[in-house]
Design a protein around this motif. Structure first.
Motif: not given
Length: 413
Positions: A170-184
């Motif tokens: 899901h695209v999000a308002p993080l800086p383009a070029g970053k990917i974020g993920g959280h376990p659980g």
């Protein structure tokens, strides 16, 4: 267009802009579905349209091996775009109530679709390098919380191969070029409710002849604010928001009823149950205290289950991203209060889920570029009239992420 050595279909930018100009509401994604079906069929996938009303499924069987489901949602929001882009939406649609409303891709689903179209083409063109099955699910009506279940109910896992893993972003308002993920537990469960409070109408000059539902609604709203602060443990997480109150049409008339709409976000089933029980107790208690002539009614508007990432599946995906994007560009955003129905595809099939956030905001607006960056509170976010991801580098990175995540599950030949 390339990203980390992967050649990206140069027509994808035009596809993205076209989808952005022509958004469609949930279960109305007929034009989008037709474009999707045409392009993935041209890439070599077996295509079935009309799954869950307007969903599209693509299957590419390539020998023995696991089945990888890649998902993208297609619907837009009833919202007027205010981005100033030369490809901004001016579209309108008829909603379920029969009203004409503006429509915009203010959540980024057009980007999700475009990324998956690009990934599908790359996986199909490189089929000599992997074995297994790629299952594409272009899902309708995510914003309604109904699309994933509609596809399942229409035989998604009976008519097509059952997946070993569900992958998506899901695209999000993080800086383009970053990917974020959280376990659980990563994205909150959501319950939206409609509360109808019944009073007794009267002339505004004779309040003694009424049971004023406006006062009843106000008292109920104030009492509901104590649920999180006084009934939920401080170590638990939940949100209760009253988003709408409707009562009356004239200043000198006490109406006969009032309506409250509220939303609850939670991550734990016991906490969710406690909040829902508290809401019912307060609503009925306030109505009884006011002497309401009828019991209030509480109706569920929509529900999203908690999205829980499989830690191992997510770790595999994030490690693959780090190998070409760089470890400093992989973030853990923590559990978010936003909601999604992608988890239904995993729970209904028994598959592992890896779902991540794709940075889409202009990197120049950020200073630290991590989860402490103050720009996270100021850049336009999903569901804002001003929300629009930057195409570069968001689109090529999104394509690359889907391809690399799929390849971590598909054995090499």
């Amino acid at each position: 267009m390339t990203e980390s050595g992967i050649a990206i279909d140069p027509t994808l930018v035009d596809v993205y802009k076209d989808l952005h100009r022509h958004p469609e509401l949930g279960f109305q994604e007929h034009r989008t579905a037709a474009i999707v079906a045409e392009r993935i069929r041209a890439s070599g996938f077996e295509v079935t349209a009309g799954i869950g009303k307007t969903g599209v499924v693509g299957v590419l069987k390539n020998g023995t091996g696991p089945t990888v489901l890649l998902r993208a949602d297609m619907d837009a929001l009833p919202l007027r775009e205010d981005t100033g882009l030369d490809y901004a939406s001016t579209a309108t649609a008829t909603n379920e109530g029969g009203d004409t409303v503006p429509v915009a891709h203010a959540c980024g689903h057009d980007l999700h679709v475009t990324c998956l179209l690009g990934a599908a083409r790359i996986l199909a063109s490189d089929a000599s390098g992997w074995t297994g099955t790629v299952l594409l699910a272009f899902q309708p009506a995510e914003e309604l919380g109904e699309g994933a279940q509609a596809m399942v109910d229409d035989g998604l896992f009976d008519r097509f191969p059952k997946p070993d893993v569900v992958l998506g972003q899901h695209v999000a308002p993080l800086p383009a070029g970053k990917i974020g993920g959280h376990p659980g537990p990563s994205y909150a469960g959501s319950d939206s409710l409609r509360v109808r409070l019944v009073g007794r109408g009267a002339h505004g000059s004779m309040p003694e002849a009424s049971v004023d539902p406006v006062v009843l609604a106000a008292a109920t709203v104030l009492r509901l604010q104590t649920v999180i602060s006084r009934e939920i443990p401080s170590t638990a997480t939940a949100v209760l928001t009253v988003g709408a109150i409707h009562a009356g049409d004239a200043a000198n008339v006490i109406p006969g009823h009032a309506e409250i709409r509220l939303n609850i976000r939670s991550y734990d089933t016991a906490v969710r149950r406690r909040v829902l029980d508290s809401v019912e107790r307060i609503v009925r208690g306030e109505a009884a205290t006011a002497g309401a002539p009828e019991e209030p009614t509480i109706t569920e508007i929509e529900r999203f289950p908690v999205v829980a990432n499989d830690p191992e599946a997510l770790s595999r995906s994030l490690a693959a991203f780090a190998s070409w994007l760089g470890p400093d560009d992989i973030l853990d955003p923590g559990a978010g209060a936003g909601s999604e129905d992608v988890g239904i595809l995993a729970t209904e099939s028994g598959a592992a889920l890896a779902y991540w956030l794709l940075g889409g905001a202009d990197p120049s607006l950020f200073t630290t570029g991590d989860m402490t960056d103050p720009a996270l509170l100021t850049v336009p976010s999903n569901h804002s009239p001003r929300y629009a991801p930057v195409i570069e580098p968001t689109l090529p990175i999104g394509v690359r992420a889907l391809v690399s995540a799929a390849r971590t599950w598909l054995p090499h030949r």
